[in-house]
Design an enzyme around this catalytic site. Structure first.
Site, mmCIF file in Angstrom:
data_model
loop_
_atom_site.group_PDB
_atom_site.id
_atom_site.type_symbol
_atom_site.label_atom_id
_atom_site.label_comp_id
_atom_site.label_asym_id
_atom_site.label_seq_id
_atom_site.Cartn_x
_atom_site.Cartn_y
_atom_site.Cartn_z
ATOM 1 N N ASP A 110 -21.947 -50.582 11.034
ATOM 2 C CA ASP A 110 -21.103 -49.458 11.430
ATOM 3 C C ASP A 110 -19.838 -49.491 10.582
ATOM 4 O OD1 ASP A 110 -23.064 -49.584 13.424
ATOM 5 O OD2 ASP A 110 -21.698 -48.865 14.982
ATOM 6 N N LYS A 116 -21.332 -41.386 13.309
ATOM 7 C CA LYS A 116 -20.806 -41.858 14.582
ATOM 8 C C LYS A 116 -19.412 -41.301 14.764
ATOM 9 C CE LYS A 116 -19.467 -46.394 16.529
ATOM 10 N NZ LYS A 116 -19.565 -47.863 16.356
ATOM 11 N N LYS A 129 -24.451 -41.014 16.794
ATOM 12 C CA LYS A 129 -23.956 -41.965 17.782
ATOM 13 C C LYS A 129 -22.560 -41.578 18.250
ATOM 14 C CE LYS A 129 -22.609 -46.828 18.393
ATOM 15 N NZ LYS A 129 -22.579 -48.178 17.825
#
Lengths: 307, 293
Positions: free
Chosen positions: A144, A207, A243
């Site tokens: 991430d 995300k 996400k």
């Protein structure tokens, strides 16, 4: 799910982008919250949510003990109630990847690591690349990363694009989630633009947030990003995941998100390969809702493990 | 010309706010003379759920407050009630009492609050103890609040039974969810307004109106409710309460007291909703007898 290959073609001019109709987005989002969900579908939805959670601990005070405990929870959500899925992944700092990897061994739970000087992203590229490689070498299945919001807001889109592409390369077989930190991007136009940059630069997931900045994930922002994913799929044929992270702490809201994904992207996205929730406290609320739905009795957090 | 009457909307009290019931349903209880008392919220089990969530949230802050501060706040409730005596008397008369009875009930309620305000910083000393043990430990017991307490008031008196149970429960550091009298709910809602303006943090007391039969079960089964004070004086209800509460072994206390009597206010009503924590603190032998000094 293997990481996608980087495709460097037909990159649009990111400065020439249609405006997002904020009022329209709000109107659309409010409708997702009015769907009637019957009990049986709700139960199925709740189990799906559990299976989509990235159980997260990203604190300065994290210790190997805390991480191991969370990893145990990830694979054993509520042993008193058999038949529950595991969560999708645990999300930790690079220094904790090795510990987490060992702790989830033998389960379906993946290990995701934040990287690139999370959460601020204020570090030289070399440091960010090393950070990423360290996590991958330690066994992270997913990375991430955070984008350089400062550069983005300055209008230096090439820098942001190249950085994502470079990190993507460093990821190797690990899937890359690109955190836009939408709370710092101010407008939905910026969110859409940053989404497009990340999608074209090779993200496997986009995300919303680090969870360190308020506001974190909102339905409006997520909807804007989902539309970017849909348009990218239509244009290139490549499927990218989504996400939302931060601020989704109750089942009802999570169900609204599922409705939104289904109605914006379709059922293909309704698996943990393409949709995740970044959350720490959501899992227990979902567990309590599942037990409530099955037994009819309102539950107490006293009977559910904290991590 | 007669002025158009402004009728009061009686709402429920959850988490320091006055929402309408989430169910959107209402009922109209009548006075002894057949007059409509008002449109009262017919709360649903989801309102019970919301109230329990609010009470649980408020528990940490309330139970950790200094005992002295809780005492001040209970005293403050009494002060506010004193200031609104007339309104309560009117409502009680409207619900069927005569003027003298109504005045008496309001005054007793105020005095009861003062009584329990006094207990806030004293009950722990009285209930606690230092215990003799046959090992090198300093062993002591003290009382701690149970948590979220459900209070089911009786139909007979409207204000006094409410106050007589809420006061000891919150004096002991608990938070509560109260089911008001189904037949005479007016004072309960007005009492919520008193609580709201007297430094009681939101969520410490939550008050719901509606049908007892509908609300008791979700409250008794709720895993996050730790105890129930039952003032229904109804054997069937009491049996049902005890059966439904086995999920988390709630403590059920059923009362059959005449609240108008002085003896009905007692330390026992505080200790009914306390848990005893006993601590074994290891020490060197401090007995004077074996001292070599």
């Amino acid at each position: 799910m293997p990481a996608r290959k980087f495709v460097n073609s037909d990159i649009p001019d990111f400065s020439q982008q249609a405006h997002i109709d904020k009022v329209g987005v709000e109107e659309r989002v409010s409708r997702f919250q009015k769907r009637s969900i019957k009990n049986e579908s709700k139960l199925q939805g709740l189990k799906m949510i559990l299976n989509m959670i990235d159980l997260t601990t990203l604190e300065g005070k994290d210790t190997p003990g805390k991480v191991k405990q969370m990893c145990y929870k990830a694979a054993h959500l509520h042993d008193a109630h058999p038949g529950l899925p595991t969560v999708a992944a645990v999300c930790v700092y690079p220094a904790m990847v090795a510990t987490a990897k060992k702790a989830v061994e033998g389960s379906d739970v993946k290990v995701a690591s934040v990287s690139t000087a999370f959460p601020s992203g204020q570090a030289p590229r070399k440091v960010k690349l090393d950070d990423t490689k360290f996590a991958v070498d330690n066994g992270a299945d997913e990375i991430d990363m955070v984008i350089s919001r400062g550069k983005f807001l300055e209008g230096d889109y090439n820098f942001v694009f190249d950085e994502i592409a470079a990190i993507k390369e460093a990821c190797g077989n690990a899937r890359l989630k690109v955190i836009l930190e939408t709370g710092e991007l101010v407008t939905l136009d910026n969110v859409r633009r940053a989404s497009d940059i990340a999608l074209y630069a090779g993200a496997d997931f986009i995300k919303t947030s680090t969870g360190k900045i308020q506001p974190a994930a909102t339905m409006q922002v997520t909807y804007t990003m989902l539309e970017a994913i849909r348009d990218y799929k239509l244009k290139t044929g490549i499927q990218v995941g989504m996400k939302p992270a931060g601020g989704i702490s109750n089942s009802k809201l999570a169900l609204h998100y599922l409705v939104m994904v289904k109605e914006t992207l379709g059922e293909e996205w309704l698996t943990n390969e393409w949709f995740r929730f970044g959350a720490s406290s959501l899992a227990n609320d979902v567990l309590m809702q599942i037990l409530k739905t099955e037994t009819g009795v309102y539950q107490s957090s006293d009977y559910f493990s904290i991590d | 010309m007669d002025r158009l009457k402004v009728l009061k909307t009686y709402k429920i009290y959850i988490g320091g706010k006055f929402p309408r019931t989430e169910s959107g349903r209402y009922y109209t209880p009548t006075s002894g003379k057949g007059e409509a008392l008002g449109n009262i919220c017919l709360s649903s089990r989801k309102d019970v759920r919301n109230a329990v969530v609010a009470a649980r949230k408020a528990l940490g802050d309330w139970s950790e407050r200094a005992a002295f501060n809780r005492s001040q706040i209970l005293y403050r409730i009494a002060e506010m009630l004193e200031g609104r005596k007339e309104q309560f008397t009117e409502e009680l008369v409207f619900q069927g009492l005569n003027a003298k009875q109504a005045k008496n009930e309001v005054e007793l309620s105020i005095d009861r609050l003062i009584y329990y305000a006094g207990w806030c910083d004293k009950y722990q000393q009285i209930l606690g103890s230092v215990n003799p043990v046959a090992s090198s430990h300093f062993n002591f017991s003290n009382s701690e609040p149970m948590g979220v307490v459900g209070i089911i008031t009786e139909g007979g008196t409207s204000l006094l039974s409410l106050v007589s149970l809420i006061a000891p429960v919150i004096a002991g550091g608990n938070t509560c969810v109260v089911l008001a009298s189904e037949e005479k709910p007016l004072c309960a809602v007005t009492f919520a307004e008193v609580l709201h303006s007297s430094d009681v943090p939101g969520g410490v007391v939550n008050i719901l109106t509606g049908q007892r039969n509908e609300l008791i079960k979700p409250l008794a089964e709720h895993m996050d409710v730790n105890a129930i004070a039952n003032d229904t004086r109804d054997k069937e209800v009491t049996l049902m309460l005890e059966e439904s509460s086995v999920g988390n072994l709630k403590r059920i206390r059923s009362y059959d007291l005449n609240w108008e009597k002085y003896e009905s206010q007692h330390l026992h009503l505080i200790s009914d909703f306390q848990e005893v924590k006993t601590t074994w603190h290891p020490i060197e032998n401090i007995g004077g007898a074996s001292s070599t000094y």
